[in-house]
Design an enzyme around this catalytic site. Sequence first.
Site, PDB file in Angstrom:
ATOM      1  CE  LYS A 168      14.120   3.624   0.559  1.00 10.92           C
ATOM      2  NZ  LYS A 168      15.068   4.645  -0.183  1.00 10.92           N
TER       3      LYS A 168
ATOM      4  CD  GLU B 207       6.915   9.440  -4.913  1.00 10.39           C
ATOM      5  OE1 GLU B 207       6.031   9.501  -4.763  1.00 10.39           O
ATOM      6  OE2 GLU B 207       7.395   7.625  -4.691  1.00 10.39           O
TER       7      GLU B 207
ATOM      8  CE  LYS C 118      10.919   3.720   2.193  1.00  8.16           C
ATOM      9  NZ  LYS C 118       9.741   4.421   1.810  1.00  8.16           N
TER      10      LYS C 118
ATOM     11  CG  ASP D  57      12.992   7.138   1.746  1.00 13.22           C
ATOM     12  OD1 ASP D  57      11.888   6.883   1.759  1.00 13.22           O
ATOM     13  OD2 ASP D  57      13.929   7.306   0.468  1.00 13.22           O
TER      14      ASP D  57
ATOM     15  CB  THR E 119      -0.646   0.037   1.135  1.00 11.68           C
ATOM     16  OG1 THR E 119      -0.162  -0.195   3.118  1.00 11.68           O
ATOM     17  CG2 THR E 119      -1.954  -0.896   1.573  1.00 11.68           C
TER      18      THR E 119
ATOM     19  CD  GLU F 124      16.672  -8.587   0.622  1.00 15.00           C
ATOM     20  OE1 GLU F 124      16.484  -7.520   1.230  1.00 15.00           O
ATOM     21  OE2 GLU F 124      17.243  -9.411   1.439  1.00 15.00           O
TER      22      GLU F 124
ATOM     23  N   GLY G 202       9.558  11.426 -13.288  1.00 11.84           N
ATOM     24  CA  GLY G 202       9.259   9.304 -12.932  1.00 11.84           C
ATOM     25  C   GLY G 202      10.000   9.476 -11.699  1.00 11.84           C
TER      26      GLY G 202
ATOM     27  CB  VAL H 291      15.636  -1.044   3.005  1.00 14.30           C
ATOM     28  CG1 VAL H 291      16.571  -0.314   3.054  1.00 14.30           C
ATOM     29  CG2 VAL H 291      15.010  -0.268   4.586  1.00 14.30           C
TER      30      VAL H 291
END
Lengths: 328, 328
Positions: free
Chosen positions: B207, B192, B108, B203, B79, B132, B189, B135
């Site tokens: 991570k 974001e 994550k 972000d 999601t 897996e 692209g 991250v």
Amino acid sequence: MRAELALIGRGNVARRFVELIDQRAARLASDHQLTCRIVGTATRTHGANYAGEPCADAFEVIARLGRSRADLRIVVETTTLDVRNGEPAIAHVRAGIDAGCHVVTANKGPVAFAYADLRDAAAAAGVRFLFEGAVMDGIPIFNLVRETLPAVDIVGFEGVVNATTNHIITAMELGETFEAALARMQEEGIAEADPTLDVDGWDAAAKTAALANVLMNARITPLDVRRTGLGASTGESARRARASGRRLKLVASARRDATGAMVCIVEPRALPADDLLAGLTGSANALILETDLLNRIAICQLSGSLSQTAYALMSDIIAISRADGSRS
Amino acid sequence: MRAELALIGRGNVARRFVELIDQRAARLASDHQLTCRIVGTATRTHGANYAGEPCADAFEVIARLGRSRADLRIVVETTTLDVRNGEPAIAHVRAGIDAGCHVVTANKGPVAFAYADLRDAAAAAGVRFLFEGAVMDGIPIFNLVRETLPAVDIVGFEGVVNATTNHIITAMELGETFEAALARMQEEGIAEADPTLDVDGWDAAAKTAALANVLMNARITPLDVRRTGLGASTGESARRARASGRRLKLVASARRDATGAMVCIVEPRALPADDLLAGLTGSANALILETDLLNRIAICQLSGSLSQTAYALMSDIIAISRADGSRS
């Protein structure tokens, strides 16, 4: 699980390995329910013994291990290799498999010269033949592909896999002569007393064949690798490359051509400065895998040593105990 | 082995995942004796269904999967994440575990905010919780450590883990403005529509927390990461670094201090040109692991994409089927 080990070869790697399984004994017991006991040893110069009794040779030690009733019987092969034919390591691996033992080795010879045969013999005998320390000093290249890249095809690779030549090229870039750089490497114990196998690219070619056989099912030997080592003009090439923002490296590579035939090459190449391989200095080594699903993945070891090779042997033994544990 | 999957989230990653398990169906069957069938789907905008019948929401889909009698019941969670609290992914993972399903996720959030709880809940329920793709876009970092580095402790790490900021810094080095570089990334692209979570280092911090929790048993959240993102002066810093032979990178790092407390940092750093991280351009990312036994090992992905994340979900499913197969 109780593992009994026979050490075939008792040089620096084997000594470090013995220290390591001793140091990590508690961890092996708690994390992997594994105890390791060395029951036999064979060396070229100090003879062979099993359970305290003298043996004729390595083959007798291996045969006696095969008759042990331990949960796991494992031959740990670290003899001095004749890299031009893979012996005596190949004979030891074969004897171990024939005796019903698992075999782990830090020698590249068996995988470079006889991988498919040994793999098939091990499968037929129901034992494992593992060799994580054979090529890249213990960074997990074979385990990486086998355990973490399922359903992925390796379509090629490119790497820096020989520390001696990497050291020499780096020194020559900075103006040192080939002879001076080599002498210093020998003093520091990085280069062998007879460095020709490194310098002429033979060691890198053997590693290339080993990687191609295992990762790409290539069925080649080091003789099938197109090989150019370091020569009289390499220092000049290295300095010229550096002056133009590039870095000279002895690059090992493999791919298949349009007909499916393997093309394996070891040669000095001037790489762009931002190439991953260009930044490797000293004993660092790295392999870039070209895959069908994940594009390019690289694994690098930034400071190789004997300890890594010894660790690779231990990680292979843990892998054997895990597989055996999940079977029973 | 027959696996039934419920897709929670149906965006680009999930679409690529569905293509991939279809493309590799023969390989999954031959190499892993595994067939995968998608039996349920839940999306935010297009509703939820299970076995062709409409459901109230994702939680009903998960509950119904939990009552299936397939050999493997697997929730595939992809999601859209609120990266500031890890939801709704955490709730979906928890619901999956509570329903007795294995869970794989490309998010994550669960690992960054709630790893220890979810790990323990999965262990208590006898199911696997794997991530897996969460991250590093599918390069096998968690599987690498778990499967190929037994008995090794990770004592720290350092990496470049965010593609958008890496692209922007590279563009600014070459003279582009922050705004122009960002606009181009958005057109292509890569960034974001709302890039603040990338640009301000959030972000990368999420991570970092995820990696520290899993690899170093850290029990932190992204809020515990000292975080400096890109700012007005970053372009100037990047150009000055480059002019002096260094390269600016947004570096994520973790280590323990002398008291054993975690020190996790995300910040721009000017790295020497021959640092492994300095050479990473565009969407490449890499993690250098500092270990107790193998010194420093790095794993790099030289060209990340959606396909890698989708592959990571598939490799987690294969890992589940392998573990289950070896148990029975």
